[in-house]
Design a protein around this motif. Sequence first.
Motif, PDB file in Angstrom:
ATOM      1  N   VAL B  57      -1.110  32.237  28.025  1.00 46.25           N
ATOM      2  CA  VAL B  57      -0.012  32.780  28.102  1.00 46.25           C
ATOM      3  C   VAL B  57       0.552  32.553  29.760  1.00 46.25           C
ATOM      4  CG1 VAL B  57      -0.026  34.412  26.426  1.00 46.25           C
ATOM      5  CG2 VAL B  57       0.253  35.191  28.225  1.00 46.25           C
ATOM      6  N   ASP B  58       1.954  32.470  29.912  1.00 47.27           N
ATOM      7  CA  ASP B  58       3.034  31.756  30.376  1.00 47.27           C
ATOM      8  C   ASP B  58       3.965  32.139  30.690  1.00 47.27           C
ATOM      9  OD1 ASP B  58       2.991  30.638  32.869  1.00 47.27           O
ATOM     10  OD2 ASP B  58       3.760  28.667  32.145  1.00 47.27           O
ATOM     11  N   THR B  95      -0.419  27.625  27.329  1.00 48.78           N
ATOM     12  CA  THR B  95       0.756  27.399  26.772  1.00 48.78           C
ATOM     13  C   THR B  95       1.526  26.724  28.105  1.00 48.78           C
ATOM     14  OG1 THR B  95       0.689  29.902  26.561  1.00 48.78           O
ATOM     15  CG2 THR B  95       2.629  28.511  26.709  1.00 48.78           C
ATOM     16  N   VAL B 126       5.332  26.262  23.978  1.00 47.14           N
ATOM     17  CA  VAL B 126       6.391  26.963  23.922  1.00 47.14           C
ATOM     18  C   VAL B 126       7.599  26.407  24.109  1.00 47.14           C
ATOM     19  CG1 VAL B 126       5.092  29.480  24.008  1.00 47.14           C
ATOM     20  CG2 VAL B 126       6.294  28.208  26.545  1.00 47.14           C
ATOM     21  N   THR B 127       8.567  27.327  23.681  1.00 44.30           N
ATOM     22  CA  THR B 127      10.723  26.858  24.419  1.00 44.30           C
ATOM     23  C   THR B 127      10.983  27.125  26.024  1.00 44.30           C
ATOM     24  OG1 THR B 127      11.145  28.086  22.945  1.00 44.30           O
ATOM     25  CG2 THR B 127      10.553  25.819  21.722  1.00 44.30           C
ATOM     26  N   SER B 128       9.889  27.605  26.686  1.00 42.80           N
ATOM     27  CA  SER B 128      10.850  29.222  27.147  1.00 42.80           C
ATOM     28  C   SER B 128      11.596  30.110  27.074  1.00 42.80           C
ATOM     29  CB  SER B 128      11.614  28.044  28.044  1.00 42.80           C
ATOM     30  OG  SER B 128      10.010  27.918  28.519  1.00 42.80           O
ATOM     31  N   GLY B 129      10.712  31.142  26.808  1.00 39.04           N
ATOM     32  CA  GLY B 129      12.184  32.443  26.720  1.00 39.04           C
ATOM     33  C   GLY B 129      12.597  32.823  27.689  1.00 39.04           C
ATOM     34  N   TYR B 145      19.572  27.326  21.278  1.00 42.16           N
ATOM     35  CA  TYR B 145      18.048  26.810  20.212  1.00 42.16           C
ATOM     36  C   TYR B 145      18.198  26.001  19.644  1.00 42.16           C
ATOM     37  CZ  TYR B 145      15.666  31.180  20.309  1.00 42.16           C
ATOM     38  OH  TYR B 145      14.878  32.890  20.466  1.00 42.16           O
ATOM     39  N   ARG B 148      16.490  23.281  22.590  1.00 37.58           N
ATOM     40  CA  ARG B 148      15.268  23.824  22.623  1.00 37.58           C
ATOM     41  C   ARG B 148      14.013  23.899  21.274  1.00 37.58           C
ATOM     42  NH1 ARG B 148      15.582  30.189  23.969  1.00 37.58           N
ATOM     43  NH2 ARG B 148      13.173  30.292  23.921  1.00 37.58           N
ATOM     44  N   TYR B 149      14.054  23.952  20.125  1.00 36.93           N
ATOM     45  CA  TYR B 149      13.087  23.325  19.187  1.00 36.93           C
ATOM     46  C   TYR B 149      13.502  22.070  18.741  1.00 36.93           C
ATOM     47  CZ  TYR B 149      11.057  27.630  18.826  1.00 36.93           C
ATOM     48  OH  TYR B 149      10.788  29.190  19.041  1.00 36.93           O
ATOM     49  N   ALA B 217       4.034  29.801  19.379  1.00 36.35           N
ATOM     50  CA  ALA B 217       4.500  30.829  19.493  1.00 36.35           C
ATOM     51  C   ALA B 217       6.252  30.873  19.540  1.00 36.35           C
ATOM     52  CB  ALA B 217       4.031  31.537  20.714  1.00 36.35           C
ATOM     53  N   GLY B 218       6.737  31.308  18.686  1.00 37.54           N
ATOM     54  CA  GLY B 218       8.143  31.852  18.144  1.00 37.54           C
ATOM     55  C   GLY B 218       8.256  32.664  16.987  1.00 37.54           C
ATOM     56  N   ASP B 219       9.217  33.478  16.612  1.00 36.57           N
ATOM     57  CA  ASP B 219       9.450  33.383  14.759  1.00 36.57           C
ATOM     58  C   ASP B 219      10.927  33.297  14.619  1.00 36.57           C
ATOM     59  OD1 ASP B 219       6.621  35.069  15.516  1.00 36.57           O
ATOM     60  OD2 ASP B 219       7.533  36.865  16.271  1.00 36.57           O
ATOM     61  N   SER B 220      11.380  33.088  15.345  1.00 31.47           N
ATOM     62  CA  SER B 220      12.704  32.629  14.697  1.00 31.47           C
ATOM     63  C   SER B 220      12.644  31.322  13.603  1.00 31.47           C
ATOM     64  CB  SER B 220      14.024  31.788  15.483  1.00 31.47           C
ATOM     65  OG  SER B 220      12.657  30.921  16.385  1.00 31.47           O
ATOM     66  N   HIS B 237       3.300  38.139  16.345  1.00 33.13           N
ATOM     67  CA  HIS B 237       3.107  39.468  16.712  1.00 33.13           C
ATOM     68  C   HIS B 237       2.572  40.092  15.857  1.00 33.13           C
ATOM     69  CE1 HIS B 237       5.646  39.376  20.432  1.00 33.13           C
ATOM     70  NE2 HIS B 237       6.843  38.406  19.774  1.00 33.13           N
ATOM     71  N   THR B 334      15.234  36.547  19.038  1.00 33.74           N
ATOM     72  CA  THR B 334      14.858  36.905  18.300  1.00 33.74           C
ATOM     73  C   THR B 334      14.180  38.531  18.267  1.00 33.74           C
ATOM     74  OG1 THR B 334      13.812  34.687  17.235  1.00 33.74           O
ATOM     75  CG2 THR B 334      12.777  37.102  16.194  1.00 33.74           C
TER      76      THR B 334
HETATM   77  C1  LIG Z   1       3.527  35.586  20.256  1.00 37.10           C
HETATM   78  C2  LIG Z   1       4.513  35.142  20.813  1.00 37.10           C
HETATM   79  C3  LIG Z   1       3.432  34.742  22.631  1.00 37.10           C
HETATM   80  C4  LIG Z   1       4.845  33.828  23.067  1.00 37.10           C
HETATM   81  N1  LIG Z   1       4.393  33.357  24.748  1.00 37.10           N
HETATM   82  C5  LIG Z   1       5.355  32.548  24.819  1.00 37.10           C
HETATM   83  C6  LIG Z   1       4.519  32.031  26.111  1.00 37.10           C
HETATM   84  O1  LIG Z   1       3.374  32.926  26.853  1.00 37.10           O
HETATM   85  N2  LIG Z   1       5.502  31.680  27.087  1.00 37.10           N
HETATM   86  C7  LIG Z   1       6.748  31.564  27.029  1.00 37.10           C
HETATM   87  O2  LIG Z   1       7.929  30.591  27.297  1.00 37.10           O
HETATM   88  N3  LIG Z   1       7.573  31.617  25.406  1.00 37.10           N
HETATM   89  C8  LIG Z   1       6.831  32.555  25.132  1.00 37.10           C
HETATM   90  N4  LIG Z   1       6.693  32.822  23.702  1.00 37.10           N
HETATM   91  C9  LIG Z   1       8.656  32.339  23.733  1.00 37.10           C
HETATM   92  C10 LIG Z   1       8.618  31.818  22.456  1.00 37.10           C
HETATM   93  O3  LIG Z   1       8.605  30.299  23.307  1.00 37.10           O
HETATM   94  C11 LIG Z   1      10.110  31.027  22.561  1.00 37.10           C
HETATM   95  O4  LIG Z   1      10.640  30.718  23.218  1.00 37.10           O
HETATM   96  C12 LIG Z   1      10.412  32.246  22.313  1.00 37.10           C
HETATM   97  O5  LIG Z   1       9.741  33.447  21.382  1.00 37.10           O
HETATM   98  C13 LIG Z   1      12.306  33.218  21.453  1.00 37.10           C
HETATM   99  O6  LIG Z   1      11.973  31.670  20.314  1.00 37.10           O
HETATM  100  P1  LIG Z   1      12.003  33.032  18.893  1.00 37.10           P
HETATM  101  O7  LIG Z   1      13.244  33.570  18.694  1.00 37.10           O
HETATM  102  O8  LIG Z   1      11.450  31.980  18.306  1.00 37.10           O
HETATM  103  O9  LIG Z   1      10.970  33.343  19.276  1.00 37.10           O
HETATM  104  C14 LIG Z   1       6.270  33.303  22.750  1.00 37.10           C
HETATM  105  C15 LIG Z   1       6.199  34.521  21.710  1.00 37.10           C
HETATM  106  C16 LIG Z   1       5.771  34.792  20.730  1.00 37.10           C
HETATM  107  C17 LIG Z   1       6.369  35.425  19.501  1.00 37.10           C
END
Ligand SMILES: Cc1cc2nc3c(=O)[nH]c(=O)nc-3n(C[C@H](O)[C@H](O)[C@H](O)COP(=O)(O)O)c2cc1C
Lengths: 454, 454
Positions: B57-58, B95, B126-129, B145, B148-149, B217-220, B237, B334
Amino acid sequence: MPRHLTFGVILTGTGGPGEHNRWLDPEIPGDASVDLDWYTEQAQAAEAAGLDLVFIVDSQFITPDSPPHYLNRLEPLTLLSALAARTERIGLVGTATTSYNSPYNLARRFASLDLISRGRAGWNVVTSGDAGTAGNYGLDEHYDYATRYGRAAEHIEVSRALWDSYEDDAFPRDRSTGVFLDPDKLHTTDHRGEHFRVAGPLNIERSPQGQPVIFQAGDSDEGRDLGAKYADGIFTHAASIPANRAFADDIRARARAFGRNPEHVVILPGAKIIVGDSDEEARDEELAQHRLSNTFEQALGELGRPFGWHDFRQYDLDAPFPDVLVHAERSFRTQATSIVEHATREGLTLRQVVELHAAPRRSPFVGTATTVADAIEEWFRAGAADGFNIYVSKPSQFRRFIDEVLPVLRARGLARDGYTGTTLREHLGLPVPANRHTAERDTAAVAARQPASV
Amino acid sequence: MPRHLTFGVILTGTGGPGEHNRWLDPEIPGDASVDLDWYTEQAQAAEAAGLDLVFIVDSQFITPDSPPHYLNRLEPLTLLSALAARTERIGLVGTATTSYNSPYNLARRFASLDLISRGRAGWNVVTSGDAGTAGNYGLDEHYDYATRYGRAAEHIEVSRALWDSYEDDAFPRDRSTGVFLDPDKLHTTDHRGEHFRVAGPLNIERSPQGQPVIFQAGDSDEGRDLGAKYADGIFTHAASIPANRAFADDIRARARAFGRNPEHVVILPGAKIIVGDSDEEARDEELAQHRLSNTFEQALGELGRPFGWHDFRQYDLDAPFPDVLVHAERSFRTQATSIVEHATREGLTLRQVVELHAAPRRSPFVGTATTVADAIEEWFRAGAADGFNIYVSKPSQFRRFIDEVLPVLRARGLARDGYTGTTLREHLGLPVPANRHTAERDTAAVAARQPASV
Ligand SMILES: Cc1cc2nc3c(=O)[nH]c(=O)nc-3n(C[C@H](O)[C@H](O)[C@H](O)COP(=O)(O)O)c2cc1C
Ligand SMILES: Cc1cc2nc3c(=O)[nH]c(=O)nc-3n(C[C@H](O)[C@H](O)[C@H](O)COP(=O)(O)O)c2cc1C
């Protein structure tokens, strides 16, 4: 002459520029350029011989006229990261462009390579000679020279600031107190320049060599300034002793003008080395190798490269060399200018220029082991080179350099016998750069200790 | 249930999110996060056990509140390239963010990893959380968002186009004819989209698995659509069987709606596995590990992360949870939403929320080997998971999973006994994607063979 010779080896698979048919040599597997095991063998042989570094060149733009190694190759840092895992001591220098990378991303990758190799990483800074690269990064046109070299300088500045994000004692990792990080030793970057804005900090500590070593390759006035100001090493062409001596003197004078110690810039011309049992046999081998280089058609296609891959097939071969320098403006301008100037001076046709490019260029480093060692020594003593970046035509020739030439140079006290250090900086005799924040803190502490009246 | 369980192992050094003091465990070297040998040991152990992949992961934004592994870590592809050189069969998933990379550069790096590993590369998109990443790439603010997506989808599309630059038979490398390249099998990309313009071609051939595997990885809602449309694997998760079953059903339904075979999306929740001689001993170990996770202060600091590293220290701990969701708008929205909704529903104070975060979260995968195997089987049979991405707390626990849990799963026919293929796609039971240009050519050829009247 206090320093020994520095030796890098340029690892390619199926050859370099102008080498379209090298892969026909039975020693070269057709997929050498993308085969990790091929590179591993060369790197391990270089390491066993105590060479200072392996060197990976790069480009990110191809046409069907590109030579085989350009068509299909590994991204340099990917390759070097893998080689880091398979070597112990040798330096790992990779080419990366400041024109089409973000400083945070690239600084992080070099810092990571530096850590996994325990202080062996080097970055050959280029600005991308192939103008077509622009199209792979959303631009209609490559940057002009001022922008290319402006970005390069700023990119290096930011990278160095990022590499100092953590002071060397930032991580006490003290199990008795439970303290992992000393937050006072973590510094943001807050860079706001003409080309880049980078907040920092970088999320990685410094390696045993402090920062990755910087190489530079680019011969223009702008390129020389960049090298003289920032580089620990310069990669250049090997033309002749007088020409390279003048180049080296120029770089050293510029370094001095920038307030640097010119001894801390290691100048490495690229050298094609061919060893034979007699000088004649070696010259024959050079000729045989040359026959594997390119045909007239291939040379005609690749002649376009310095001119932004301009298509020379559209011109009358027997008319005077066409007026095409404008196409080189954002490409390899220095190299293109010298081709055009030569053609004009000598009144050459396009055909003659292509034939020159397709003809055997005689390397100064061809002959018996003694002949080659003599030539190397002569360049070194004349101040034309601090060492060489060796082009390996094929493994058997690399072996001959290692087994026959190097021992002669060692016997003369010109080459190191094995490694004396573990980092690339140590191999090159370069000091570890102090972390800027530590240095500032130390200076402040010294100032604070001075009586106020002094 | 035709497929066996898929197992990834998430390699970290000094722990993951919420694990501030894991490094105090005597099994964890303080510099594990930047030590290639540490990662090599885990990866080789995973490979000896026949696991499908290692997963990195990153993040690219830190504050002094970040947990140790985040403060100082290796760039994922650098690490994986080195691990590629030290392993033979295991998949290598890294990642990388589509928000702060250029498609040409990143596609090239994954293609290179794929080639040096002979078909074992995977990309966790990923889109960078961490919204603060924007400041390291010249932006004042992270993308919203939609952007990003939008970028993520387009980045994947371009990457896949670049990865098809060469058809599989583009390099005859025929020594008898001297033909290295068949230029008809080299294709430009010519992508002009909303976010990227990329001319192509990419200067690298395809690997034995055709293209790197894509994880998401991203749950929205946006994240799920991205995964369902493009991903070969989903990292999510592990909440509960009903919640994860609903998630999996949703992903599969979306995949079907995109015209895909839902069997070709492997869903891997992250699982913390702890094995003991008795269920009680394992629960005790979980508690002991938790004590190494974080203090209230550390949890208070890190609670800010999903909210763009918002500083919660400014609020009254005993007042109702503050109204801060706006700060998560461009961060982990999310995750932040579920924290806020929970606090609102239960009427929690900030202190109570932090305590919940600092409190032991019980993993469903804790107990004797049989208990753990039962739980894994239950999730699998319920359709809540196709396998798991395992968080390794420490090497001795990883060994217990390998030596005690895996054999039980194998005996039940749920886990593979060693590798049956060499590529990551083969491990995951996924088909090799045909090169689009070859497919087009084949379709055209078939069409040409049809009688005109049909
Ligand atoms: C299980 C999981 C693992 C994730 N791992 C990373 C990661 O390693 N690096 C990162 O920048 N974002 C990671 N994310 C973040 C997503 O890329 C995304 O930016 C963030 O979850 C917000 O988007 P969402 O609302 O769609 O979940 C992860 C998200 C989830 C759910
Ligand atoms: C010896 C030498 C090696 C070079 N190697 C590379 C390279 O590997 N990749 C690249 O993109 N450019 C390379 N360049 C090109 C330079 O980065 C630069 O773009 C080009 O030389 C034009 O600049 P100049 O006029 O200053 O030489 C090299 C240049 C020289 C002189």
